[in-house]
Design a protein around this motif. Structure first.
Motif, short mmCIF file in Angstrom:
data_model
loop_
_atom_site.label_atom_id
_atom_site.label_comp_id
_atom_site.label_asym_id
_atom_site.label_seq_id
_atom_site.Cartn_x
_atom_site.Cartn_y
_atom_site.Cartn_z
N VAL A 152 0.85 -1.20 0.00
CA VAL A 152 0.00 0.00 0.00
C VAL A 152 0.88 1.24 0.00
CG1 VAL A 152 -1.81 1.23 1.23
CG2 VAL A 152 -1.74 -1.26 1.34
N HIS A 153 0.51 2.20 -0.84
CA HIS A 153 1.23 3.48 -0.87
C HIS A 153 0.21 4.60 -1.07
CE1 HIS A 153 4.46 6.33 -1.50
NE2 HIS A 153 3.84 6.78 -2.58
N PHE A 154 0.14 5.51 -0.08
CA PHE A 154 -0.76 6.64 -0.14
C PHE A 154 0.04 7.94 -0.17
CE2 PHE A 154 -3.97 3.92 2.38
CZ PHE A 154 -4.49 3.40 1.20
N THR A 155 -0.66 9.04 -0.42
CA THR A 155 -0.03 10.36 -0.34
C THR A 155 0.35 10.65 1.10
OG1 THR A 155 -2.19 11.39 -0.04
CG2 THR A 155 -1.35 11.23 -2.31
N SER A 156 1.20 11.65 1.30
CA SER A 156 1.69 11.96 2.65
C SER A 156 0.55 12.24 3.61
CB SER A 156 2.65 13.16 2.59
OG SER A 156 2.00 14.28 1.99
N GLU A 157 -0.54 12.80 3.10
CA GLU A 157 -1.69 13.14 3.95
C GLU A 157 -2.30 11.88 4.56
OE1 GLU A 157 -6.03 15.43 3.61
OE2 GLU A 157 -4.72 15.24 1.85
N TYR A 158 -2.22 10.76 3.83
CA TYR A 158 -2.87 9.54 4.29
C TYR A 158 -1.88 8.41 4.57
CZ TYR A 158 -7.17 11.81 2.76
OH TYR A 158 -8.21 12.67 2.61
N GLN A 159 -0.60 8.74 4.69
CA GLN A 159 0.38 7.69 4.92
C GLN A 159 0.15 6.96 6.25
OE1 GLN A 159 4.32 9.29 4.44
NE2 GLN A 159 4.35 8.92 2.23
N PHE A 160 -0.45 7.65 7.20
CA PHE A 160 -0.71 7.01 8.49
C PHE A 160 -1.69 5.84 8.36
CE2 PHE A 160 -4.11 10.04 7.98
CZ PHE A 160 -5.22 9.46 8.57
N LEU A 161 -2.40 5.76 7.22
CA LEU A 161 -3.35 4.66 7.00
C LEU A 161 -2.72 3.45 6.32
CD1 LEU A 161 -6.51 6.62 5.76
CD2 LEU A 161 -6.26 5.41 7.94
N GLU A 162 -1.47 3.57 5.89
CA GLU A 162 -0.85 2.49 5.14
C GLU A 162 -0.79 1.19 5.94
OE1 GLU A 162 1.95 5.06 2.05
OE2 GLU A 162 2.88 3.86 3.64
N ASN A 163 -0.38 1.30 7.21
CA ASN A 163 -0.32 0.10 8.05
C ASN A 163 -1.70 -0.48 8.31
OD1 ASN A 163 2.45 0.14 8.23
ND2 ASN A 163 2.48 1.39 10.09
N THR A 164 -2.71 0.41 8.36
CA THR A 164 -4.08 -0.06 8.57
C THR A 164 -4.56 -0.88 7.38
OG1 THR A 164 -4.55 1.90 9.90
CG2 THR A 164 -6.45 0.67 9.05
N TYR A 165 -4.25 -0.41 6.18
CA TYR A 165 -4.73 -1.09 4.98
C TYR A 165 -3.85 -2.27 4.58
CZ TYR A 165 -8.56 2.05 3.83
OH TYR A 165 -9.75 2.72 3.83
N ALA A 166 -2.60 -2.31 5.07
CA ALA A 166 -1.73 -3.45 4.76
C ALA A 166 -2.34 -4.72 5.36
CB ALA A 166 -0.34 -3.21 5.31
#
Length: 555
Positions: free
Chosen positions: A59-73
């Protein structure tokens, strides 16, 4: 028009095909996506082993939503025909599914709004021309915040998906097998310890030692303070062993043991908890005896409570053989109560059933040995499968030589490497073709033909160096890549191959047979591409056949 040049593809394919590790491949794919700089984010979703769900593996999101990457992984998406999820639809329909702020509805529209996206697309990880029949490992979900995802972008990512398709399929299969192997090895480690316990139990000749070992296993499983073994003998339940976990309880153990010598439990449900457990063939649990000690008890139980003093948790489990009770296991804690779960009860019932079998006979040892052998067999199957997957990607099954796919990749790699060298020491190829092979097969049969193909491959293999690469190009054609080999060197090599095969006799079911070969060879010239290099060797082979076969021609 293709986005990636042939040279770019060769470099990328070399990286891709250098590993079968799934995380490494996903990192390579992610690097390629990010290098393109065409998107604001992406998800790589791969199918699970049962093909019932997709999991977000990168998963790779923009910096605004990077905090969600671990959630979606690791996020799981069920694969159902009625699913509206873009990734699931792309997977099921094996086609690109797009959505944007202008046409999205329902869940997809909410997702676009949540991530502040204007465009979104899911691309199946497979080449366009393979979508009707090829195995699909998963999808790439493309995320774009400004503007729609154009057809040109989709075409680039479709090309990228095609390059990663086969390696991802192999890596995913390998990951499934590795995960299964890891779980089997973890189970095998515990099983090995338990099997050792079983082996030692079945090797015991002293009944007291059997009970001692079993008590140690029970103390290993759950934190009881005292375990008592009662077995039916002469129509009464006799105490066979009282074991403690802490020496401070020794005085209680000795006193209760002495009492039980003269007060065995009768086969009567009113004679106490041990008798009740035996007669009803079911466990009896008192989570905290201190809360019920005021209730009526049998004489034996009253005496036991007085002797042991301060009993907290009490559990009695029948010892069974073939589901029939032959005794009772009693468990006590003295200081604290013990929370015994349903799974603990299942475990203790299973262990007591094994104890019953061990007491009656040693048959359970053979069963456990068979289980151990099955685990070993499954491990061997897993190892063979992993090896087979690696070999399938590069080896011709009949001859044992490398296959056409490996030849293509390796020749491209060696050409690139050769062109970078300042001290060029030669790069040559030889195409070897068995003369009149179709006529040979028609005359002697395909079995004889296969023996000859394998035999010719062996003769070639004897003459190549470690740095050379011998491949079966297809049918009756073979090709050899020779590094550090100039025109004179390739001519000498080709002549040795021709001569060795002409002098060989192959033992087939049609008798001892011989064949000859024609060889076309060439050396790399400045500005040679893969095609020009290979075509020149192919023309030399054609010339060798025109000039009578069983000869070498160099171009």
């Amino acid at each position: 028009m293709a986005y990636y040049s042939i040279a770019d593809k060769c470099v990328l394919l070399e990286q891709i095909n250098s590993t079968i590790d799934l995380p490494t491949l996903l990192d390579l794919l992610g690097e390629q996506i990010e290098k393109l700089g065409l998107l604001d984010g992406y998800l790589i979703n791969l199918v699970d082993a049962s093909e019932t769900a997709l999991f977000s593996r990168k998963v790779h999101f923009t910096s605004e939503y990077q905090f969600l990457e671990n959630t979606y992984a690791g996020y799981k998406i069920e694969i159902t025909p009625e699913a509206t999820n873009l990734s699931v639809k792309a997977y099921l329909e094996k086609r690109i599914i797009q959505a944007d702020v202008g046409n999205a509805t329902g869940e997809v529209k909410r997702l676009l709004e949540l991530w502040k996206l204007e465009g979104m697309a899911a691309i199946p990880l497979i080449a366009t021309d393979s979508r009707t029949s090829g195995k699909l490992p998963g999808t790439i979900v493309l995320l774009k915040q400004q503007g729609q995802i154009s057809p040109e972008i989709l075409e680039i990512f479709d090309e990228l998906a095609a390059l990663f398709h086969a390696p991802l399929c192999n890596a995913l299969e390998y990951a499934y097998l590795k995960d299964y192997q890891d779980r089997m090895e973890a189970a095998a480690a515990e099983q090995s310890r338990f099997l050792q316990f079983i082996v030692e139990m079945n090797n015991m000749t002293s009944p007291d030692r059997i009970y001692d070992m079993f008590a140690q296993e029970l103390f290993h499983k759950l934190p009881f303070d005292l375990v008592g073994f009662f077995v039916l003998e002469n129509e009464v339940l006799v105490s066979k062993k009282i074991s403690i976990v802490n020496p401070r309880y020794e005085a209680r153990r000795v006193k209760w043991e002495q009492f039980l010598l003269s007060h065995p439990y009768q086969q009567n449900t009113t004679d106490g908890g041990i008798s009740h457990t035996f007669m009803r063939n079911t466990h009896l649990l008192f989570p905290d005896v201190q809360k019920i000690k005021h209730l009526p008890m049998s004489a034996n139980d009253q005496a036991t409570m007085k002797i042991l003093g301060g009993v907290r948790t009490l559990l009695m489990v029948p010892i069974r053989h073939q589901n029939h009770p032959i005794g009772v296991l009693t468990f006590f804690t003295f200081t604290n109560t013990l929370d015994i779960s349903e799974s603990d009860l299942i475990l203790l019932n299973n262990l007591s059933a094994f104890l019953g079998t061990a007491i009656v006979n040693g048959r359970n040892y053979l069963l456990s040995l068979e289980q151990h052998r099955e685990i070993e067999r499954l491990n061997l199957v897993l190892q063979d499968k992993v090896k087979e997957l690696a070999e399938q990607a590069s080896t011709d099954k009949l001859t044992g030589l490398f296959n056409f796919r490996t030849f293509e990749l390796e020749l491209n790699r060696r050409i690139n490497e050769f062109e970078r060298q300042t001290d060029k020491t030669g790069l040559s190829i030889a195409i070897i073709d068995i003369d009149h092979f179709k006529k040979f097969n028609d005359t002697y049969g395909h079995n004889a033909g296969n023996v000859v193909l394998a035999g010719v491959a062996r003769e070639i293999g004897k003459l190549v160096r470690k740095m050379d690469l011998a491949c079966r190009y297809g049918g009756e054609e073979f090709v050899v890549i020779l590094s550090k080999c100039d025109p004179e060197g390739i001519r000498l090599f080709a002549e040795r191959v021709r001569s060795a095969i002409a002098e060989s006799v192959f033992d087939t079911d049609a008798g001892k047979l011989s064949v000859t070969v024609s060889v076309g060879c060439t050396s790399h010239e400045p500005q040679d591409s893969y095609d020009s290099f290979f075509k020149r060797a192919d023309k030399a082979l054609y010339k060798a056949k025109e000039n009578g076969r069983n000869r070498v021609e160099i171009a």
